[in-house]
Every structure is written in structure tokens, then in C-alpha cells.
Scaffold this active site. Sequence first.
Site, mmCIF file in Angstrom:
data_model
loop_
_atom_site.group_PDB
_atom_site.id
_atom_site.type_symbol
_atom_site.label_atom_id
_atom_site.label_comp_id
_atom_site.label_asym_id
_atom_site.label_seq_id
_atom_site.Cartn_x
_atom_site.Cartn_y
_atom_site.Cartn_z
ATOM 1 N N GLU B 54 -2.356 5.724 3.928
ATOM 2 C CA GLU B 54 -3.187 4.855 4.177
ATOM 3 C C GLU B 54 -3.617 4.974 6.028
ATOM 4 O O GLU B 54 -4.630 4.595 6.107
ATOM 5 C CB GLU B 54 -2.946 3.674 3.935
ATOM 6 C CG GLU B 54 -3.108 3.265 2.488
ATOM 7 C CD GLU B 54 -1.744 3.582 1.670
ATOM 8 O OE1 GLU B 54 -0.875 4.160 2.408
ATOM 9 O OE2 GLU B 54 -1.668 3.281 0.481
ATOM 10 N N PHE B 116 5.234 -8.953 -5.538
ATOM 11 C CA PHE B 116 5.434 -7.621 -5.227
ATOM 12 C C PHE B 116 4.432 -6.958 -4.617
ATOM 13 O O PHE B 116 3.024 -7.515 -4.810
ATOM 14 C CB PHE B 116 5.368 -6.957 -6.764
ATOM 15 C CG PHE B 116 5.541 -5.428 -6.880
ATOM 16 C CD1 PHE B 116 6.621 -4.700 -6.406
ATOM 17 C CD2 PHE B 116 4.282 -4.767 -7.188
ATOM 18 C CE1 PHE B 116 6.560 -3.357 -6.316
ATOM 19 C CE2 PHE B 116 4.621 -3.302 -7.138
ATOM 20 C CZ PHE B 116 5.507 -2.610 -6.731
ATOM 21 N N GLN B 117 4.557 -6.130 -3.673
ATOM 22 C CA GLN B 117 3.592 -5.572 -2.696
ATOM 23 C C GLN B 117 2.702 -6.824 -2.096
ATOM 24 O O GLN B 117 1.530 -6.586 -1.816
ATOM 25 C CB GLN B 117 2.684 -4.683 -3.476
ATOM 26 C CG GLN B 117 3.366 -3.262 -3.916
ATOM 27 C CD GLN B 117 2.558 -2.160 -4.384
ATOM 28 O OE1 GLN B 117 1.495 -2.377 -4.540
ATOM 29 N NE2 GLN B 117 3.036 -1.185 -4.142
ATOM 30 N N LYS B 166 -6.690 -9.941 -5.861
ATOM 31 C CA LYS B 166 -7.036 -9.668 -7.097
ATOM 32 C C LYS B 166 -8.033 -10.483 -7.754
ATOM 33 O O LYS B 166 -8.981 -10.015 -8.431
ATOM 34 C CB LYS B 166 -5.955 -9.029 -7.602
ATOM 35 C CG LYS B 166 -6.372 -7.929 -8.815
ATOM 36 C CD LYS B 166 -5.017 -7.240 -9.269
ATOM 37 C CE LYS B 166 -5.515 -6.289 -10.503
ATOM 38 N NZ LYS B 166 -4.417 -5.764 -10.997
ATOM 39 N N MET B 473 5.066 16.371 26.483
ATOM 40 C CA MET B 473 4.692 15.329 27.145
ATOM 41 C C MET B 473 5.880 14.324 27.796
ATOM 42 O O MET B 473 6.089 13.955 29.037
ATOM 43 C CB MET B 473 3.637 14.448 26.762
ATOM 44 C CG MET B 473 2.821 13.590 27.712
ATOM 45 S SD MET B 473 2.440 14.279 29.222
ATOM 46 C CE MET B 473 0.614 14.176 29.126
#
Lengths: 172, 560, 541
Positions: B54, B116-117, B166, B473
Amino acid sequence: MKRTLSVLVENRPGVLSRVAGLFSRRGYNIDSLAVGRTENPAISRMTIVVDGDEQIIEQVGKQLNKLIDVIKISDITNDPYVGRELILIKVNADPSVRGEIMQIVDIFRARIVDIARNSLIIEATGDADKIDAIENSLRPFGIREVVRTGKIAMLRGAKTRGMEASGNGTGE
Amino acid sequence: MAQGNSGRTGARAVIEALLDEGVELVFGYPGGAVLPLYHELARTPIRHILVRQEQNAVHAASGYARTSGRTGVCFATSGPGATNLVTGIATAYMDSVPVVIFTGQVPTRMVGSDAFQETDITGITIPITKHNYLVKDVEELPRIVKEAFYIASTGRPGPVLVDIPKDVALAPCRAPVPDRVELRGYKPTYQGHPGQLRALARSLGEAERPLIFAGGGVQVSRAEDYLRQIVEKLQIPVVTSLTGLGSFPEDNPLSLGMVGLHGKPCANHALMECDFLMGLGVRFDDRVTGALEKFAPRARIAHVDIDPAEIGKNVRVDLPLVGDISCILKELLPLVEPAGHGPWLKRIKELRNLYPLTYGRGGEVRPQWVIERLGEMTRGQAIITTDVGQHQMWAALFYGFTEPRTFISSCGLGTMGYGLPAAVGAVLARPDKQVWLITGDGSFQMSMAELGTAREQGLPLKILLFNNHSLAMVRQLQHFYYERQYTAIEFTGNPDFVRLAECYGAEGLRISKQEEVVPVLARAMGNDRLTLIECLISPEEIVYPMVPEGAALDEMILPE
Amino acid sequence: MDTVFGIPGGSVLPLYHELAVASIRHILTRHEQAAAHAADGYARASGKPGVCIATSGPGATNLVTGIANAYMDSIPLVAITGQVSVAMIGRDSFQEADITGITLPVTKANYLVKNVHDLAATIHEAFYIATTGRPGPVLIDIPKDITTQRALFRYPPKLHLPGYRCKVQPHALQVAQAAAAIGAAEKPLLFIGGGVITSGAHEEVRQLAEGQDIPVVMSMMGKGGFPETHPLFAGMVGMHGTAAANYAMCETDLLIGVGVRFDDRVTGKVEAFAPKAKIIHIDIDAAEIGKVVQAHIPIVSDARQGLAAILEKLPGKGEHQAWRQQIRRWQEENPLRYEKGGLKPQYVLEELYNLTKGQAIICTDVGQHQMWAVQYYPLSRPRTFLSSCGLGTMGFGVPAAMGAAVARPGETVVVITGDGSFQMNIQELATISHYQLPVKIIIMNNGYLGMVRQWQEFFFDRRYAYSEMLGNPDFVKVAEAYRIPGRLVNESREVVPALEEALAAEGPFLVDVRIDREENVYPMVPPGGTLNKMVTGGKGA
């Protein structure tokens, strides 16, 4: 230097955390913050007391103004306004000292709002100096607990809003 | 049981609003809570680009937005899908890129129960979004989507996140997409204050050694033409910030290139010598100013920016002007008289000769030289995306940008891993252009999974990967500031990048000698495939110039 | 602290400068998210706190998913981030991000250290908070100029944390009530979760189960807390739990929840959850009790102490033969099953189980393969199942396995992953190759986001909106580009030889298994459904 900002915000969940988060993220010092609904239920007013120099206060105003939920910011420090804090003090008060305490309460035009066998709860409103003074006066009796709000403020007279700190750097 | 409800659901309302906004592309990754949106998206002509993580969806949307000037859009699911976006959102926020992000959320009744999530993504992203929403009432959804696009793309652009539970996405929605946006707390200023404009014109007329400092805001407001007209009318030299590259053609004799920590020597010297500095859409970042108290010591500073909070934030400003740069330059043009600034331009010429841009010592293949060749071969007209590290600075210093919106890089947050997904977005935005990713081995590995996306979409990206088997760097900082004690910078587990590219059906090429540079670049330019060039360079390369910490811009370390 | 995971960058260099001379092992990952997951895996496998380090800005934001993941699963993790110098904070400086603000919702505590003299106490506090009570992630953000100032580094003799109380003794009265309830119950059921693993209560669980003849079910976090081959074990409960476990949940008259949080994936429809049961809930986090389901007998304590206290009150043996037989019948009538033929992921796991004798440390990603791993690889030891249960983070598996391999040298560490999840941290092959970590990676490759596809099949009219993964590389060739050997498996008969080769290899190994593309996870309780209404295989919903 302490400045008092009167901030109109949308009355939405999360507004307080947006404002509080901004102060901590940018390293500004909040002295106090009080928030409540206005005459319009969709809008809340925050009274924020900030500590910082001119450059910081200017940044605070501009950064606050970038929050979408912030509608208007007024720095009212230099305007005539009524500023109030509320304090509740639970103080030790066996019957032998009650009279003395009640005198202090009268002097400060405070109120006793709860009486127990050995303690009283005193409610007082006023500006910060008065609140500090009553707290100090009661300290010798033994303060058990203090609850204090932040400052709320309103401009005097018919005016309903003060100078805008909307931060259009062009100046007027 | 079917959740793909017919009728007009919240999800469909969102998609309608996207169509209404003219969205043609969505970058994303599906998952449980965002499936209602996906279900509706699949019925539209909007193209969906499935990324591999993502984070890269936001980067790709950002690359698309910066290249096209339109708003990028991405979708992700709740929980890890949303948290994976955080770096991408922060990156877009720091560079003021318009991106609208839709995240799925667990159903409303479960919000706050550690479901969940579930993650409080609006809470998490408060510090890094221009605004965000958790939508609790489906009837507000069309208005919120409209607002999100408006806020993201107007004023100083930035990312806006819309978190949709949802059940809200599946609920029937009657509210139409509104025609216009009504926001009490958001009214960006576009027109400059007339008095300040006249003052600016006056100051420009009085200045003997004026300098324009152009930043990302110039390209955001599409002010490149006005800038060129002002520059030509007044004969003022131009320096740019990193985000400002491309706002003024570097092949123009008045262009001095990038200033700052790794700025071009003559640009840094000009900044120290100028008597009037006009900052356009810049934010005087610490990478630009060096020691603040020694910044532009002889100059009065004018600062033009659409964001009033930027003015006076870092440097003292003598002449503030809030507004859109196009609007302001357009109004400024008739107010100024043509000028020549002969002595100043002569001095600039001297500075160029006194302080040329040179490489210093290095290995067999010099990355600076490779980028110069690439610049020549593409005539400075390719779109260049970069990652973060030495290669980013070499690209900024040596490519020679001539067109706006062709340098796409994470400038403010400095996000390694930005380059590849940004290139995916860029090539989708400008299929007519050649898109090159200039990257390093450390950065590339942070998002290399997107090779899969590039392959799936058949994108003819060109990747120039400088492999020095280290975080060079960081090595450079350890070289200068940490007694050359090199810690945790060596990448001994690097893959064979050529073989890796081939696993993704790409053409893999390698440069290990100087004479291979031009033929290999030519070969990559000549094919229309996904191509990766691994260019082996020395880890001991140093990015010069370099302004040491606490020093002024003209106290650069230059190669011996 | 013996190992840290991280990536250096500008503002964290002073720390790395000192790290180099200390005797702490540093594992350089290829993305900070992987550093956080690896530290998390290290913590899960070892029981010690995991530590990760990242620089300011993108380094710090890259940790967010890893921190959120540890938070949801209560894993002790200390994340140390560099920050821009104090004077630069709040000015949108290069690589500045307000990481303490960002991580407020996903840390147990976090700190921005603005005074060097606070540093020692803060670090001490951070480790204390991360590891005690209900463990969780703690972040310390240290501006660059703070790390370069000198100060006497001395841990304070005593921590002053008036707002943090983590040591709670089980309440005697409630313990007595619980013991009485257990004595009186006819159909008791032990439901174990992550708290059992955290507190090391597996022995007490076994004693209670065996002594009182109580069947055991688990949440995914509880896997390894009780031997799954034990005759009293009935399986995992919840959305993809076994039929026997879910039926037992619906029939039990006394549910003893130990270190569980009654997550929505476990309860299904809350109103219909364990409808006949009295509930004992033992948890160290008082806020978990009553959050989702009402407990009749709440016991706020460490799982191990709580169980030990109950055991003391239950000297005799219990016997629930009828109940045990009922569960046995459910198990026999509804075994886990899958259609034979083709190349089945379940078969791969069964063979893996046989070849490793059930003794591997199993790390999973998130998706169908995660559920298959739970179902078809029974475990018997705690801290051998490493999986993102609460947040469901794809990409967790590989870095977590790196952490496990570092924490538990000599053990077999296997990653069960899918093609979608694997690609989320595919770059960590470089770390594995760099340190030659003997991690065995098994990819259940179906070219889909399989769980998404399954949901779309069941609930979204089989409209497979963007769940197909085209453009995948040949993973074996990718591994080979990292000098990691691999094997492609296209057919069932190739499974055992490939697994044998993987397990025999001294170092890392990758097996790319091209499983049947549209294989589903069964049983399945549709979201929000009741536990005894499962879809139990066959075709469609």
C-alpha cells in the site's frame, strides 16, 4: 508572554485532538484550553492561553488557521474582555475553622457547594489572579483536592469578535 | 449474505463522486473492509493499478499527481492496509502533493473495539494530512468526497484521507454529490494584496543584485511561463530548491540551478551576494538555508506563498505576499520596468567561472558523468524520478531539467523507496514521455516489489540503478562527522540486480566500465520495455558541494 | 538486550556510532517495517523485548505498521527513532515527522526526549512498560542533538509511574467463585489466547485441563499454548475455526477464557456467542474484561497467576466424560478435510508437519495460507507460532522469521506465506542472504489475493475486482538472484522432495508451490454470523 486566543471551530469529533496535536507537534506551549458549544450548536469556541513570543504566536495563529475545522481565530489579549476560570476546592474544615473559611468565601464571592463532616467544597469563579488568591487563602486549612478549568473569555461591549489573526501576511 | 448490494450504496456514491471529479486512475490494494468500494469500482471505466504494498499506492498516486498536475487517488483496506500508507501520506504532505486516499474501516459498531484489522487511521494521520474524515453517516459521504478533492487540490495542496467503515459503504445512500463545496474554515487566498504587490514591484526595481528563488509552488500553480517572462523582462538570475527543479529551464543562461546543502557552487554564492531575494513558493527548508543566521546576509527577502504559515516560519521576511504565484506574477508583470542588471550578471558569470561544478575523485564509472550523458541523450526532456541518497543529489545537479513536472522526488521527507512507485505513476500520467528512475541499491530495495506492478501494467520504465553496495549518503555523513567509522551501511546481501530484473520480464543491463555507459543508455532508450541498468560505482564517491552543519552556504566543501 | 534490528539514517547516526562499539548485534534490514516485524518476531520467539532502530521522518513512519502490529498482538517492542534537533522540531524540517503524535493510537506509551538528563530514565521506563502488565510497543523519539550531548547515564533506582499499575493479584473471592463454577459445570470449556503464551501459563493450562477433564479450544494467538495433538484439544474457534470448537463454544455451560480478548473473528455475532455459558474471564488488562462480552466471573490478573490460584482451590479431579465424548463425536463427524487431487496447500502443510515432526517454528503471513497453517500444522510448544493475528499484516512472515532465526538458533524456522504477502517484504531476501539466516520460505502461490478472492466469491457475486496478481516474478529465480537456493513445485508428487531439500539445506531455502488457484478456506463462519452456522466446504456459499 501570555496570549489569549478565542477560536471558533466546527463542533465535530476529533477537533480537540487536531488542535492539541498541533500544539504538541509544533512545540508550542499551551497554558490552558477550554472548549464548549456556542449559541450555534454546530460551532464550538475554544479559549486557548498560549505562552510564547510574537513570532510564535503569529505561527500559532497561522497554523491553527490551516486546520479545516478551525473557522476563525481572534487574539483578544489586548482587547477588553471578560475572562473567567472556575475552581472547585475541597478543603479541610472541622467545625472550629468553618467560620473563618466562610469569611474567606464571602470575601471572594465564592460559594460553598458541599458540606461534609470535616471538609467543604468551595466553588469560585474569576480571573486567574482571583482564583490563585482564593487557593492561597485556603491553603493553611489544608487543601485536599483542587479541580480547575481553563480560562473562557468574551469580548466586552456589543462587539462579538476581535482582531483576526487569520495571518494573511500582507497586513492591512 | 451477499454484501455486493444492488441499489445505490455508499460505495457507489463514492465511485460516482470519483467519476464526477474526472478520476481516471486509482492505485490500491484490496482487502476485507474496502471490498465494497472495489466491487463498485470494477463496474466503471476507471483504471485500477494493483500495487504490491500500500505504501507504494500513495507514492504512485503522488508520482501521477506531480507529473500530471491532477489529484492522485488511492484505495487501501483497514488496519495494516491503512498503516502501510503512512509513509506515503507523510511524503505527499511534506511536498504538498494533492492525493485523496480512501481507506476501508471496520463496521461502525466495531470501531474502537480493537477489531480485526482495525486501526485509528484518522488519529494516526492527523499530523500528516491536510485534512481527514471518518465517515459515520452514509448521507454525508458524497459531500465529504467532494470536499476531500477540493481541499486536496486547492490552496496549498496536500493529502486528504477518507476513512469509510464497511457498513457505511454498504448502506443505501440517497444524498447526491453536491455541486459545490461550502467550508467555513477553509478559504485559500489567491489574489495578492495590491499594496504589497506594488511594494514588491518597487523593490525589484530598486534592487541591484536581485535573485529569484523558485520552489515547488511555482509548478503547483503552473506559473513557469510567468516566471520566465519576469526573468526575461528584469534579467534576474534564478536559483531553485530541489522541488523547484524544472520550474525554470536549466539551459537558460539565467539559470543557476539548485541551492542549498548540496547546491551548485555559483547558486550558493549568488544567494550569499544578492541584495534582494524573491522566494516563490518555497519554504526555506533547513536543507536550503544552512545556518539560518547566515542565510542571504545582504538581502532583503520577499516571500510569495499561498500558505501564510510559511511566511516568517523559518527566515525573517521583509516583504510578505500571500497568494497564488501565477496570479501574483501575472499582476506583477505590468508593474515592473525592464532592466538589465549588467554588473550583477557579470558577477554571476565570474562566480560560474570561479566555482564550477566538479566531481572530485571516484571510481572507474562516475555516476555524475553517467547522469550528464543521460541528460544529453534525453535532451533534458525525460521525466526523472529519484529515490533518496547520493543519486538524488547527482540527478538534481547533473541532469539539467528543462521542463516543468519532470523532476519527481521525495524532497521534504526524504523517503527512500519513493522512486519506483512514483515512476509507475508518472509513466501512467505521461505515456508520451520517457520515464527514468534514478535510484541506488538501498532505496531501490525498499519498493522493488513494484517491478511486478510495472510488469503487470506493461510499463516501459527505465531504471538506472547505481549500485555501491552501501547506504552511501549515510557513509558520507559518517565520513565527515563520525571519524570515518562506517557502521551498518554495507549491503553484502544485495541480489544480482540484472538477474532480478529478468525475473520480472525486464531487460537487465549492466555498466561496469565507462565506455559501456553511452551504448547501454542508448540501448535502454531504444527499446520499449521495462529496463533496468545496474551501474556499478564506488562506495567512496562523495556528493560535492557539501555545506557542513552550521556553516553558511558559501562555506561549501568542494572537491580537491 | 543482545540484538537490535534497524536501518541507519542522518538523525540516528550518533546512536549508531555508539552501537558500533557496544557488544550488541545489529541486523541491517532493507526496509524499516521489516526491522519492526523482525524485532516483533524476535520477541515472540524469545519472550524478551524486541528492539528496532530507525531514523527520523520516513524511517520512523516506515515503522508504523510494525508498531501497530505489535500493539494489536501485545508484543513487547521498543522502537527507537532519531528525530531532528530540538530547535528544528515543528518547522517541517528535512526528514521530520511527528512520530509520537502519529503513533499515539498504536503504542502503549511513547516519548519525545527533550532533555539529555531524562534519557536514561526514559529508556528504563520504556523497557519496563513494554514488558510488564499487558506487553506492548513503546517508542522513544530522540532528537539528534540530545544524542550528542553528554550526560551521566544512570538508571534511576526507582521508576515513578503513578499512572501505571501492572502488577495485579487475582482477587481471592473471584478465584473461589471460579473454582466453584468449574466444580459445578457439566460442559466446561477452556479457551486460551495469547495471554497464555505471554505469561508462560501453558503448564497451568495443561494441569487444569487434565485435572478437571476440560476440553480446550484456542484463539489464533493461543496456538502453542496447549498441545494440539492432546485428546482434550478441540481446535481453534472463530471464523475459520474447527466445527467441533465452534459447536463446543455454542454448547458449553462454563467458558473459561484465559488471556483472550473475544475478538470479532472469534465471537462472530456477539449476541449469539456462547449463549448457554457462564463466563470466567482471566486477563491482565482490566479494560478487556467486559469490552466485548460480559464476564460473570472476572479475574484481573496474569494468566499464569490466575490459573495457579484457581488450581490451588481445585485439589480433586474432575470428570466430564459425556461432554468430552460429545466433542469427540463432533470432531469425528466434522474433521478438517479438503478435496484430494491437484496441488493442495493443506497437503503441503501435512507433509511439512510429517517431515518436521511438528517441531518447527511456524511463521505466517496473512491470508488463506495463514488459516491453512493454523489448521494443518498442529503445534505443541509455546512461542512456536508467529503470526499477525490482530492487525492481520501481510508482509509480517518473512521478517518475523528473521527475528525468530536470530532468537532461536538451531531451530527449524519455516515461513508459510502467499504470493501477495511475500511480495510485501520481498526485499528482505537480502537480509536473509546477508546474515545467512536459515529461514525456509514456502510460498502458497495462487496468483491471487486468495482470501480477498474467496470473500468476493462468497459475498460479492464472484466479481473478482482486482484480486488477481498478474506480473508475479518467478520466485525461485528471484531467490537465486540473492544466492538463495529454491525449488519450484508444480505437482503434488514434487512436494515431499522439495520440502526435504529445503529442510536439509543448511541455510535459507525457498519453495514456490503453485497451489490450486481457487482453493478455499473451510470451514468459514460468515462475518457477523453465529459460530455454529459454518460453511463447511464443497462448492460455493
